[in-house]
Motif scaffolding. Structure first.
Motif, short mmCIF file in Angstrom:
data_model
loop_
_atom_site.label_atom_id
_atom_site.label_comp_id
_atom_site.label_asym_id
_atom_site.label_seq_id
_atom_site.Cartn_x
_atom_site.Cartn_y
_atom_site.Cartn_z
N UNK A 27 2.95 74.94 57.93
CA UNK A 27 1.60 75.33 57.93
C UNK A 27 1.28 73.74 58.17
N UNK A 28 1.99 73.44 59.48
CA UNK A 28 1.71 72.16 60.42
C UNK A 28 0.48 73.32 61.77
N UNK A 29 -0.52 72.20 62.36
CA UNK A 29 -1.55 73.20 63.61
C UNK A 29 0.20 73.22 64.79
N UNK A 30 -0.63 73.94 65.51
CA UNK A 30 0.13 74.41 66.25
C UNK A 30 -1.11 75.37 67.47
N UNK A 31 -0.83 75.74 68.33
CA UNK A 31 -1.80 75.78 69.75
C UNK A 31 -1.11 76.75 69.87
N UNK A 32 -1.82 77.91 70.89
CA UNK A 32 -1.29 78.91 71.61
C UNK A 32 -1.10 78.99 72.95
N UNK A 33 -0.11 78.89 73.40
CA UNK A 33 0.35 78.54 74.44
C UNK A 33 0.61 79.80 75.82
N UNK A 34 0.18 79.94 77.23
CA UNK A 34 0.08 80.42 77.58
C UNK A 34 1.90 80.70 78.52
N UNK A 35 2.82 81.23 78.26
CA UNK A 35 4.15 80.77 78.88
C UNK A 35 3.89 80.33 80.26
N UNK A 36 4.94 80.22 81.18
CA UNK A 36 5.23 80.39 82.72
C UNK A 36 6.87 80.95 82.86
N UNK A 37 7.34 81.92 83.39
CA UNK A 37 8.00 82.69 83.60
C UNK A 37 8.82 81.60 85.01
N UNK A 38 10.42 81.91 84.50
CA UNK A 38 11.54 80.97 84.87
C UNK A 38 12.13 81.47 85.14
N UNK A 39 13.82 81.27 85.68
CA UNK A 39 15.16 82.13 85.09
C UNK A 39 15.52 82.08 83.41
N UNK A 40 14.81 80.85 83.14
CA UNK A 40 14.99 80.85 81.86
C UNK A 40 14.03 81.71 80.78
N UNK A 41 12.89 82.21 81.18
CA UNK A 41 11.92 82.20 80.72
C UNK A 41 11.28 83.55 81.16
N UNK A 42 10.90 84.02 80.66
CA UNK A 42 9.81 85.43 80.66
C UNK A 42 8.68 85.36 80.80
N UNK A 43 8.37 84.06 80.26
CA UNK A 43 6.77 83.45 80.43
C UNK A 43 5.78 84.31 79.70
N UNK A 44 6.18 84.76 78.60
CA UNK A 44 5.77 84.83 77.15
C UNK A 44 4.94 83.78 76.66
N UNK A 45 4.10 84.70 76.67
CA UNK A 45 2.95 83.40 75.26
C UNK A 45 3.73 83.36 74.20
N UNK A 46 2.83 81.76 73.58
CA UNK A 46 3.88 81.40 71.79
C UNK A 46 3.62 80.31 71.41
N UNK A 47 3.59 80.37 70.48
CA UNK A 47 2.66 79.44 69.32
C UNK A 47 3.80 78.28 69.59
N UNK A 48 3.10 76.87 69.95
CA UNK A 48 3.74 75.63 70.16
C UNK A 48 2.62 73.95 68.92
N UNK A 49 3.74 73.48 68.96
CA UNK A 49 3.67 72.28 67.74
C UNK A 49 2.77 71.29 68.87
N UNK A 50 1.86 70.77 68.46
CA UNK A 50 1.06 69.31 69.10
C UNK A 50 2.15 68.86 69.55
N UNK A 51 1.85 67.64 71.00
CA UNK A 51 2.83 67.07 71.14
C UNK A 51 3.01 65.64 69.67
N UNK A 52 3.83 65.48 70.49
CA UNK A 52 4.49 63.68 69.81
C UNK A 52 4.70 64.31 67.47
N UNK A 53 4.59 65.80 67.78
CA UNK A 53 4.91 66.75 66.50
C UNK A 53 5.93 67.38 66.41
N UNK A 54 6.75 67.35 65.37
CA UNK A 54 8.32 68.36 65.04
C UNK A 54 8.58 68.72 63.82
N UNK A 55 8.52 69.72 64.08
CA UNK A 55 9.29 70.21 62.82
C UNK A 55 9.59 70.03 61.45
#
Length: 342
Positions: A49-77
């Motif tokens: 129930x913590x606030x999250x925000x949508x993030x547009x992914x970036x392609x890299x060697x380890x990531x395919x660039x898919x979008x995802x939801x992330x917690x806000x900076x400074x907040x951990x699950x």
């Protein structure tokens, strides 16, 4: 940071909708939702129930660039280091979208007859508070009708549907849902063998194409969700009597259908015997007609033979007379010659 594909969009104090990260980014671009500052956030993580925000992914060697939801900076699950309530994958996303608006589908346990389910509502990623804690169902299916008809009543009109790709439902989830009267069906979410799954699923058009094909396969073709129930069935008293009554009628109907089938089989056998007898009678009639025809022929020959016999007898009589006349003529001639000599 934790990457998730779905979250709750809180539209009002009592109304929320489960949306994916691509949809959230689209709503953000149209200024329908606000993601900053955090205090005005309307999208929340389903597990914490913590606030999250949508993030547009970036392609890299380890990531395919898919979008995802992330917690806000400074907040951990608070669930860091704890097993997640739901496993995320590209395959899961496709099946969630495909089944969200499906009008019917079939489930099948090994060695049992498939059950056709017509859902009244498919509640995607349903969050439930149970005596064992919070659980998230891939789908809570509110059943409108099933075939067999009684089937839905023994499950209290609801079905918990889990698509399994990696992890299986936890004991807490199984028991918690069981106590709520929700039977949990764990299904193998399999893509049809003829479907080609591209490695890169960042193209929305490709995803929509797959979603459409998966829905068509399970909705319109004789394709089953193969799986098993992983918790005990608990039928509430409100549904028990309806289930028993309907089950009794269904068994009687099946018994009558069996009797009708057997009677129809006997009728077909009698029809075949009757047809054989008819063919035998027709053959006997043909043989009789042939015999009668031959008999008439023999009769005609007999008559002809009798007539010829009479004719022969007459001719013989005539021959005898002629021979006697010839003999008389010969004797007379001889007598005349003797007289002339004397």
């Amino acid at each position: 940071m934790v990457e998730k594909l779905y979250a709750k969009w809180k539209k009002s104090a009592s109304d929320f909708e489960i949306i994916d990260s691509d949809t959230a980014l689209d709503l953000k671009s149209k200024a329908i939702i606000i993601t900053s500052p955090k205090e005005k956030a309307v999208i929340f993580d389903m597990e914490t129930d913590l606030a999250v925000r949508p993030v547009k992914g970036r392609k890299s060697q380890k990531s395919r660039g898919l979008s995802y939801f992330s917690f806000y900076p400074g907040e951990t699950s608070p669930l860091r280091g704890v097993a997640r309530l739901i496993e995320w994958s590209d395959e899961l996303k496709i099946f969630l979208e495909a089944f969200e608006n499906i009008s019917k589908f079939q489930i099948k346990e090994f060695g049992r007859t498939p059950v056709i389910i017509f859902p009244e509502k498919m509640e995607k990623l349903k969050v439930l508070e149970t005596s064992k804690g919070r659980v998230i169902l891939k789908f809570l299916v509110k059943i409108e009708q099933t075939i067999p008809y009684s089937w839905g009543y023994q499950y209290n009109g609801y079905l918990g549907l889990e698509f399994v790709f990696a992890g299986h439902p936890t004991p807490k989830k199984k028991v918690g849902l069981e106590q709520e009267g929700i039977s949990l069906f764990e299904a193998e979410a399999k893509f049809p063998k003829w479907m080609v799954i591209p490695e890169d699923l960042t193209d929305r058009k490709e995803v929509e194409k797959l979603v459409k094909e998966v829905r068509k396969v399970y909705q319109e073709r004789d394709y089953h969700l193969l799986g098993k129930f992983v918790n005990e069935k608990v039928t509430f008293s409100d549904y028990q009597e309806k289930y028993r009554t309907l089950k009794h009628y269904e068994e009687e109907i099946e018994s009558l259908k069996k009797e009708i089938f057997e009677l129809n089989s006997k009728i077909e056998d009698l029809k075949k015997k009757k047809e054989k007898q008819r063919q035998w009678i027709d053959k006997e009639k043909e043989d009789l007609l042939e015999y009668q025809s031959k008999n008439e022929y023999y009769k005609s020959l007999e008559i002809e033979n009798r007539e010829l016999s009479f004719e022969k007898s007459d001719l013989l009589s005539k021959v005898d007379l002629m021979e006697e006349e010839i003999l008389q003529l010969k004797n007379r001639s001889l007598w005349n010659r003797i007289r002339n000599k004397t």
